[in-house]
Design a protein around this motif. Sequence first.
Motif, PDB file in Angstrom:
ATOM      1  N   SER A 174      16.094  52.025  83.021  1.00 15.28           N
ATOM      2  CA  SER A 174      15.765  52.852  84.216  1.00 15.28           C
ATOM      3  C   SER A 174      14.270  53.315  83.822  1.00 15.28           C
ATOM      4  N   THR A 178      13.405  58.298  86.988  1.00 14.13           N
ATOM      5  CA  THR A 178      14.832  58.323  87.376  1.00 14.13           C
ATOM      6  C   THR A 178      15.522  59.173  85.947  1.00 14.13           C
ATOM      7  N   ALA A 179      15.506  58.526  84.814  1.00 13.63           N
ATOM      8  CA  ALA A 179      15.974  58.926  83.631  1.00 13.63           C
ATOM      9  C   ALA A 179      15.941  58.138  82.728  1.00 13.63           C
ATOM     10  N   GLU A 181      17.226  56.274  79.307  1.00 14.17           N
ATOM     11  CA  GLU A 181      18.640  55.769  79.128  1.00 14.17           C
ATOM     12  C   GLU A 181      18.681  55.793  77.417  1.00 14.17           C
ATOM     13  N   GLY A 339      22.632  59.492  83.122  1.00 14.70           N
ATOM     14  CA  GLY A 339      21.269  59.718  83.661  1.00 14.70           C
ATOM     15  C   GLY A 339      21.119  61.124  84.094  1.00 14.70           C
ATOM     16  N   SER A 340      21.983  62.025  84.064  1.00 18.72           N
ATOM     17  CA  SER A 340      21.745  63.369  84.332  1.00 18.72           C
ATOM     18  C   SER A 340      22.595  64.319  83.601  1.00 18.72           C
TER      19      SER A 340
END
Length: 501
Positions: A174, A178-179, A181, A339-340
């Motif tokens: 990613s 976005t994030a 990893e 990711g979150s």
Amino acid sequence: MKKILLLTAVILFYSTGIIAQTTKTAASGANNWNTAGTWTPNGVPDTVDDVVIPSGAVVTVDASDAVRSLDLQSGGFIFVNNALTISGASSTNSTIAGDMTVSASLTFTASNVTVTGDISVAAGKQIIFSDTNSQISNTGEITLNSDSSNFSSLIYGGSNYSGGGTFEYNRFISGTSTAWELIGSPVSGQTASDMIGQTNLANNSGTGDFGIGTYNNAGSGNSGNGTWTTFSNVDAAVEGEMESGKGFQMATDNGSTVTFDGALVTAVVDVAISEGDEDGEGPTADGTRFNLIANPYPTYLSVNSGAATAAANGTDYLLKASNLNVLHTNNQAIYVWNGSAYTTINGSTSAANAVIAPAQGFMVGGKYDDGSTNFSFNTSMKTEDGSDDGISGDAMDPDDRAELFIGINQSGFDRYTEIYFLDNTTDGFEPAYDAGTMSIANNMIFSRLVEGDEGVDMSIQALAYSEMWDKVIPIGISATAGEELTVSVTHKTTPADLKIY
């Protein structure tokens, strides 16, 4: 008068139908596999046939089939667009000297394979070697590909991989917007410096650091959260080879693939984990018990026994007894960053969701020991493509299993806690089925044990299925004061007549 006994011999002649083994050779030009005229002698190949695709022939597998062996010669092409099985024989090898593109499932059941050409596996597809005695010799190039949600696999449980050819995994990572990893190398031999040299990783020109780094669970002061670091060119050189089973944080600029280049890992991988928990279980405990490790193989792995039972090409799983023995009692689980937030997977998780992707990094909670202990991976943990259509589509077995996830949303953050109703669990604490939250994560919602609560916030709690209709489950919420929040049921497979308040 003499009586004569007449013996009559009846001779029966049996005709046996023997299917002859044939070599089928493809015609030059573009042709479909399932067309009889593609082949000499005429006819679609069968399970007893050896197939030759010579230079100048381009064959598309347009229907599922099985053959004995495949000889893809230099200058020949095959596009595997439907399932193809190559059965092999004790004296039969398959040779890939041309170009092969796998966009379906390719299975070798008892065949040795020599690769001198190129094999490319599309995202979400797989090559399976179901016989652990198969030998793979690679002096060509084998490339596995992925995108943001699909990951290709090479499933092989043997140890007979050889050759100095290229083995690559193009792993989607990613973007920083976005994030980040959590990732590990799915090959052996990849270095951190070469990873930076590909230029796809994010680059902070102000600090000179790149989108790759490590996590250290030792305490930073008294924070108890461990330390995340990113690599400069010097740090990457010091790191050297990206050790199999070690987890890294990684990010690209806008979401793209990075290439892991090395050799196929076929051995057991042991990763040292430690405990440095701020709860005081160790004599100098001011860090965190959580360790960042990663799947070292280019294939999905089963996490619990349910996933291993569902696997066609693997029998073992990550949360087996020997690995549970080195994990903290409250954290007999793995924690996967989505990711979150961290998703918890333990013995209660459904088989479809209890798999991890190739190169996937995750956290495990170590328990205090005089020294470090090892968390082990082996090739019997490998399983088929773990892609799934999401939790909400999981089927429910109404006799012994139901799921209930309670979620919270505040300021754009979504978190949830998981409740499972199973036929073999109780209201008390059971390490294999109940899992505490991660102390280093933002745990906005959690449950507490129905019986025997000792102050541990639970990420997963399993309760008896038979008592589902008469439960009061404590739910805890940790939210920011003065801001609107929403609490809801985010997922359930409970019976329709069960009322949830």
